[in-house]
Design an enzyme around this catalytic site. Structure first.
Site: not given
Ligand SMILES: *[C@@H]1O[C@H](CO)[C@@H](O)[C@H](O)[C@H]1NC(C)=O
Ligand SMILES: *[C@@H]1O[C@H](CO)[C@@H](O)[C@H](O)[C@H]1NC(C)=O
Ligand SMILES: *[C@@H]1O[C@H](CO)[C@@H](O)[C@H](O)[C@H]1NC(C)=O
Ligand SMILES: *[C@@H]1O[C@H](CO)[C@@H](O)[C@H](O)[C@H]1NC(C)=O
Ligand SMILES: *[C@@H]1O[C@H](CO)[C@@H](O)[C@H](O)[C@H]1NC(C)=O
Ligand SMILES: *[C@@H]1O[C@H](CO)[C@@H](O)[C@H](O)[C@H]1NC(C)=O
Length: 667
Positions: A357-358, A360-362, A365, A479
């Site tokens: 799905l995407g 990110g910084g972590f 997903v 965040d």
């Protein structure tokens, strides 16, 4: 009263007997009508096809077939007893079982067709260990032996024709072969499965026994394979029985006689090769040995393939298990909502890229669908290179999993896998807020009107308030940003990723303080305290308010220089009295411009440089809901943008203050 049919049959029988079965002369072109004329015992039978089957392919069996009537074999000539000349011809066929068959068959002329003491195996159903070699046997035989019995009978090969006189140890034997002319011969296999014709002629006058064998396709060779001078007078008695014996041992073959012609005092009638019964079936029309080899080959290759398949299966299973195997530490069991890695693996089709799905910084997903429940989830895979802090973090996360608020993305569960942490959230079909506001390339994006935007902001604020004040313990989000605001199908906003920033902090070297957060949203004090607070969340929420109203990113690199930093630009505009410039063109025409301004003001109030003067989330919500008015004389405290060092400025108290009143004046 005797019927004419019976009389006719009787006449037929007489004529048959007189034609085919004089006492010295008979012929069987197949054995269909021969059952009355032959004495069969042991395994021997006449098959449906009319073959005389001496043995089948079972092990250690004996079979005998003798012409029922005795044949006179001795005559008196000039006051002397002499052996009557005889001649026989027959077609034999040996169908072996396996690569080597056994043991063979004999054409035999014997005193007693019962053959007491006959044994199987090497004795070919003719003699036995108890009577072998005894002169009282009165046994003459021509053996067609397919097994070499070197120790017992001094045989030199396993494919021979020999003459046996009361003894299985042949008086003469030759490898199976036929002469093509007087000097050269061609060897062949007796147990090849192909029909073989044999001729045995004994001349009582010159006492020479001629034995000739050849494949059926070969006409009778002019030279016999064996020409053996022998007086059979001591073997034969006046009445003898002629026929066949056969046996199998550990090795086995089906031994067949297809046709048989016999005559005394003259050559045997030629067998009519055009009127033979159907030949015995040779398995797979190839030789039994080859078929066995092929069978073994096929079986072993099937076996090998099965084994390989099994090994591959086991390997794949173990590898799959290894993918799923979970090392569960004790502390993990104490926390609820732990999910099985296997289930997450399946739900995401093995964390396939198509399910991404995407990122990110972590971490990444993935969209996941649990096969059984069809529940759709978002699975966040966070990689943590340092183990330390994992248990504390999981404890925190799993406790956060108990939170329920309509504006917080629901954490459904978690799973630790080696150094990875997997967090399973409810799936938000409309994605994140930043994609909707900023992705101008996406023509199909929803353009949010002011009412929707305000609703989203109020919702996010409400979620943040819950974290800060309403849950059992205070949670700092760390965040807050538009990409962490997710929209449900009704555009109901939910704040996601709360608490996750802690994970990044845990993940790094504990000796260096790493400030988590996103550039543009970070409160200035974070850069020197490194400690996130509810107040720094408020700062970030203020930036979010400005974002949503202006439709700009906190840091817009493509904008004119003085507009790059959204917050500074907004402050600047506010100071200069044209805050309206900041408002997104998409909503600028909308009626409630006063409300829009109010939200901008709240944003600026939240983004004040000093933590103490920022409102709490509860106040922010009250401002947004209009239940509390921003004081008209509220002064904004913000960092002088020309100052290089915030900390030194703080100590010298060199803040600028801007009267909020100017905002109203600007309208
Ligand atoms: C031959 O037969 C005659 C009578 O039939 C007999 O007298 C004679 O002894 C026999 N000779 C031999 C050698 O047996
Ligand atoms: C041969 O057979 C006879 C009668 O069957 C028997 O009396 C004799 O002992 C046997 N001799 C040998 C050497 O087997
Ligand atoms: C075995 O047969 C060979 C020839 O095939 C012969 O030379 C030898 O004497 C025989 N041995 C016995 C014990 O019969
Ligand atoms: C045939 O062979 C057997 C056994 O070797 C022997 O006793 C016998 O005398 C032989 N017969 C002839 C006619 O050679
Ligand atoms: C017998 O046949 C072979 C070939 O089959 C041949 O080489 C040989 O010369 C022939 N011998 C006689 C005597 O005809
Ligand atoms: C047997 O051999 C003799 C002499 O060799 C010959 O005259 C006679 O015709 C032969 N008999 C048979 C039935 O072949």
């Amino acid at each position: 009263m005797v019927s004419w049919a019976t009389v006719f049959q009787f006449v037929l029988f007489l004529s048959y007997f007189s034609l085919h079965c004089s006492s010295e002369n008979f012929i069987f072109n197949g054995f269909k009508q021969a059952s009355n004329l032959l004495s069969l015992d042991g395994a021997t039978k006449i098959t449906m096809d009319g073959l005389l089957q001496l043995t089948n392919d079972k092990q250690n069996i004996i079979g005998h077939a003798f012409f029922s009537s005795p044949i006179p074999m001795i005559k008196t000539n000039k006051n002397m007893s002499v052996v009557i000349s005889f001649s026989t011809s027959f077609i034999l066929d040996i169908i072996k079982v396996g690569s080597v068959g056994g043991h063979g068959l004999t054409f035999a002329i014997v005193r007693s067709k019962q053959l007491p003491g006959a044994s199987s195996g090497q004795y070919l159903g003719l003699l036995g260990p108890n009577n072998n070699g005894n002169f009282s046997n009165h046994v003459f035989a021509v053996e067609f032996d397919t097994v070499k019995a070197s120790r017992l009978f001094n045989e030199t090969n396993g494919n021979h024709v020999g003459v046996d006189l009361n003894n299985m140890k042949s008086n003469i034997s030759q490898k199976a072969a036929y002469y093509t002319n007087q000097t050269s011969k061609v060897e062949f296999e007796l147990e090849s499965g192909q029909p073989i014709q044999a001729w045995i002629d004994y001349n009582g006058t010159n006492k020479i026994l001629d034995i000739t064998v050849a494949p059926l396709s070969i006409p009778k060779p002019s030279r016999a394979l064996i020409s053996y001078p022998v007086d059979l007078i001591h073997i034969f008695e006046e009445d003898m029985h002629v026929g066949f014996t056969s046996s199998t041992g550990k090795r086995a073959s089906s031994h067949y006689i297809i046709a048989w012609s016999f005559s005394t005092e003259g050559p045997a009638q030629a067998i009519d090769l055009s009127h033979l019964p159907k030949f015995p079936h040779v398995p797979s029309t190839i030789t039994a040995s080859r078929s066995k080899v092929i069978k073994i080959g096929i079986l072993s290759s099937i076996g090998t393939l099965a084994l390989i398949a099994l090994l591959i299966g086991v390997f794949l299973y173990l590898r799959q298990r290894a993918k799923w195997v979970e090392t569960i530490e004790d502390w993990e069991r104490e926390h609820p909502h732990r999910l099985r890695y296997k289930d997450l693996y399946r739900a995401t089709k093995g964390f396939k890229e198509t399910e991404l799905l995407g990122s990110g910084g972590f971490g990444h997903v993935y969209k996941g669908v649990f096969p059984k429940t069809k529940e759709i989830v978002a699975i966040k895979k966070i990689s943590n290179n340092a183990r330390q802090g994992m248990s504390e973090f999981v404890a925190e996360i799993s406790s956060l999993g108990r939170m329920r608020h309509r504006n917080l993305v629901e954490l459904r569960g978690w799973c630790k896998r080696n150094q990875d942490l997997l967090l399973v959230y409810e799936f938000m079909p409309n994605g994140s807020l930043d994609a909707i506001i900023f992705d101008s390339n996406n023509k199909t994006r929803i353009i949010l009107n002011w009412e929707q935007r305000l609703n989203i902001l109020k919702g996010v604020g409400s979620g943040l308030l819950y974290l800060h004040e309403e849950w059992e313990q205070q949670v700092v989000h760390r965040d807050v940003k538009s990409s962490n605001v997710l929209l449900g199908s009704d555009l109901n906003p939910k704040l996601g990723d709360f608490g996750l920033a802690r994970f990044n902090e845990h993940g790094t070297n504990p000796n260096t303080t790493h400030v988590a957060g996103t550039l543009g949203y970070m409160a200035p004090e974070l850069s020197y305290t490194g400690k996130a607070t509810t107040s720094s969340d408020v700062f970030a929420f203020g930036v979010l308010l400005l974002e949503v109203v202006s439709g700009r990113r906190p840091i817009e690199n493509n904008a004119p220089t003085d507009e790059i930093n959204l917050l500074e630009w907004a402050r600047d505009c506010q100071v200069k009295g044209h805050l309206m410039k900041v408002i997104d063109a998409c909503i600028a025409k909308e009626c409630d411009i006063r409300e829009i301004e109010m939200v901008l003001k709240v944003g600026l109030v939240c983004c004040q440089s000093i933590t103490e003067v920022r409102p709490s989330m509860r106040q922010v919500i009250q401002f947004l809901n209009g239940t509390e008015q921003l004081p008209d004389d509220l002064k904004l405290v913000y960092l002088n943008p020309d100052a290089a060092n915030f900390a030194s400025q703080k100590s010298s108290h060199s803040y600028a203050t801007v009267s909020m009143g100017s905002l109203h004046e600007g309208r």
